[in-house]
Design a protein around this motif. Structure first.
Motif, PDB file in Angstrom:
ATOM      1  N   LYS A  24       0.830  -1.207   0.000  1.00  0.00           N
ATOM      2  CA  LYS A  24       0.000   0.000   0.000  1.00  0.00           C
ATOM      3  C   LYS A  24       0.864   1.257   0.000  1.00  0.00           C
ATOM      4  O   LYS A  24       0.554   2.232  -0.690  1.00  0.00           O
ATOM      5  CB  LYS A  24      -0.927  -0.009   1.223  1.00  0.00           C
ATOM      6  N   GLU A  28       0.817   4.128  -2.865  1.00  0.00           N
ATOM      7  CA  GLU A  28       0.543   5.535  -2.551  1.00  0.00           C
ATOM      8  C   GLU A  28       1.644   6.437  -3.070  1.00  0.00           C
ATOM      9  O   GLU A  28       1.383   7.535  -3.573  1.00  0.00           O
ATOM     10  CB  GLU A  28       0.386   5.688  -1.040  1.00  0.00           C
ATOM     11  N   GLU A  33      -3.330   2.573  -7.616  1.00  0.00           N
ATOM     12  CA  GLU A  33      -4.064   1.657  -6.755  1.00  0.00           C
ATOM     13  C   GLU A  33      -3.602   0.226  -7.005  1.00  0.00           C
ATOM     14  O   GLU A  33      -3.240  -0.138  -8.128  1.00  0.00           O
ATOM     15  CB  GLU A  33      -5.566   1.762  -7.012  1.00  0.00           C
TER      16      GLU A  33
END
Length: 356
Positions: A24, A28, A33
């Motif tokens: 993640k 970011e 995504e």
């Protein structure tokens, strides 16, 4: 990010929550995504992977961190790579911060070089590029017939030393064995600090004891043999533990690449305390910290253990407050960006010592 023709897809292979955290963070930083994929274990312990979006003609990056169940982790990665290959992905890059089985990269007695086997399996599954960090032995790169980028975590650890240890100028970099002296020397030169080496520690799992070279060869009875020179029949013995270098009244910073079985680190810390070190830090890239390592660290003379998040160790941190984590998602995301855009990777290795 810039986008080349085809598009970028980032998958997180491991469904464990702590393992997905670094994925993640990378997503970011890149403004992307994570791709939709379902990874789970069936009742019979078979691994099933279902990619839930199209990857045809795209550049796929599969991020896989090594969980406690190493073999399941490997199968997840292999199956996902193969699934992307059969779905006509243009390229498949594996982002494996800690390369599993990296300690088994040398022939020992009647064993095997498992790192070579794993490399062959990854290439056979369809991997076209590998990003990893601080391989246990740099020669492992030669086991692959695809490009391998072996990134370094030392800049992040050096930054921690400079920012989180206020009196680090009074520190000395320590190698817990002569084998790790080159890494310690590289750290010491960039920090302009002294170096110390612990010599004569007990033999470990990768020592000559494993392949029988600690003892003289046996000579069968009643056979005609040549008399061997006496110096060939003397068994190898290590001297008592000593510290080469001055650590009295100073901070001792032990550096290594992997912390798994912490017995040798605990013994090194006790030795440094006896020689006058008033603070002891242990710094490494990969914090495996298996078995009862957190308990042993908590009860030892070690003040802090600093590792990166190449391997999830949130459970170990709950057991031991001395363990701290350095985030290396920045360099992984930059490596992905450069590979995707066809840029040079040499920038990521600037000011990196050859012995890191």
């Amino acid at each position: 990010m810039n986008h080349t023709e085809g598009g970028l897809v980032i998958f997180s292979a491991n469904s464990h929550p702590s393992s997905r955290e670094i994925s993640k963070r990378i997503g970011e930083r890149l403004g992307v995504e994570l791709g939709k994929v379902q990874v789970y274990q069936e009742d019979n312990r078979e691994t099933r992977v279902q990619i839930q979006e199209s990857v045809r003609g795209k550049d796929v990056f599969i991020i896989q961190t090594v969980s406690k169940d190493v073999n399941t982790t490997i199968m997840e990665l292999l199956i996902m790579v193969y699934a992307c290959r059969t779905s006509c992905a243009r390229s498949i890059t594996g982002v494996v911060p800690y390369f599993p089985y990296s300690k088994q990269c040398k022939m020992r007695k009647r064993g095997s070089i498992v790192s070579k086997l794993l490399a062959s399996m990854m290439c056979k599954a369809g991997l076209t590029h590998l990003i990893t960090m601080d391989l246990h032995q740099k020669e492992i790169q030669g086991f692959f017939n695809i490009p391998v980028d072996n990134l370094r975590a030392s800049p992040f650890l050096l930054q921690y030393i400079q920012e989180e240890i206020p009196d680090y100028r009074n520190a000395v970099i320590v190698a817990k064995s002569p084998a790790s002296a080159r890494r310690a020397q590289s750290f010491a030169e960039r920090l302009r600090l002294g170096i110390a080496v612990i010599h004569g520690e007990a033999q470990d799992a990768e020592s000559d004891l494993v392949d029988g070279r600690h003892s003289p060869p046996t000579i069968p009875r009643n056979t005609h043999t040549h008399t061997l020179p006496s110096y060939l029949l003397i068994p190898k013995e290590k001297p008592p533990i000593t510290v080469v270098g001055d650590v009295g009244g100073r901070i001792a910073i032990i550096v290594d690449d992997i912390i798994d079985d912490v017995d040798s680190f605990v013994a090194a810390a006790q030795t440094l305390k006896k020689h006058g070190a008033y603070k002891i830090f242990v710094m490494a890239t990969h914090g495996i910290l298996s078995s009862d390592a957190p308990k042993l660290i908590e009860e030892s003379a070690i003040d802090k253990v600093v590792v990166t998040n190449t391997i999830p160790h949130e459970h170990q941190k709950l057991q031991c407050v001395k363990i701290q984590t350095v985030d290396i998602s920045l360099i992984l995301s930059e490596a992905i960006r450069r590979i995707y855009n066809g840029e040079s990777m040499s920038y990521l290795f600037r000011h990196i010592g050859l012995e890191d």
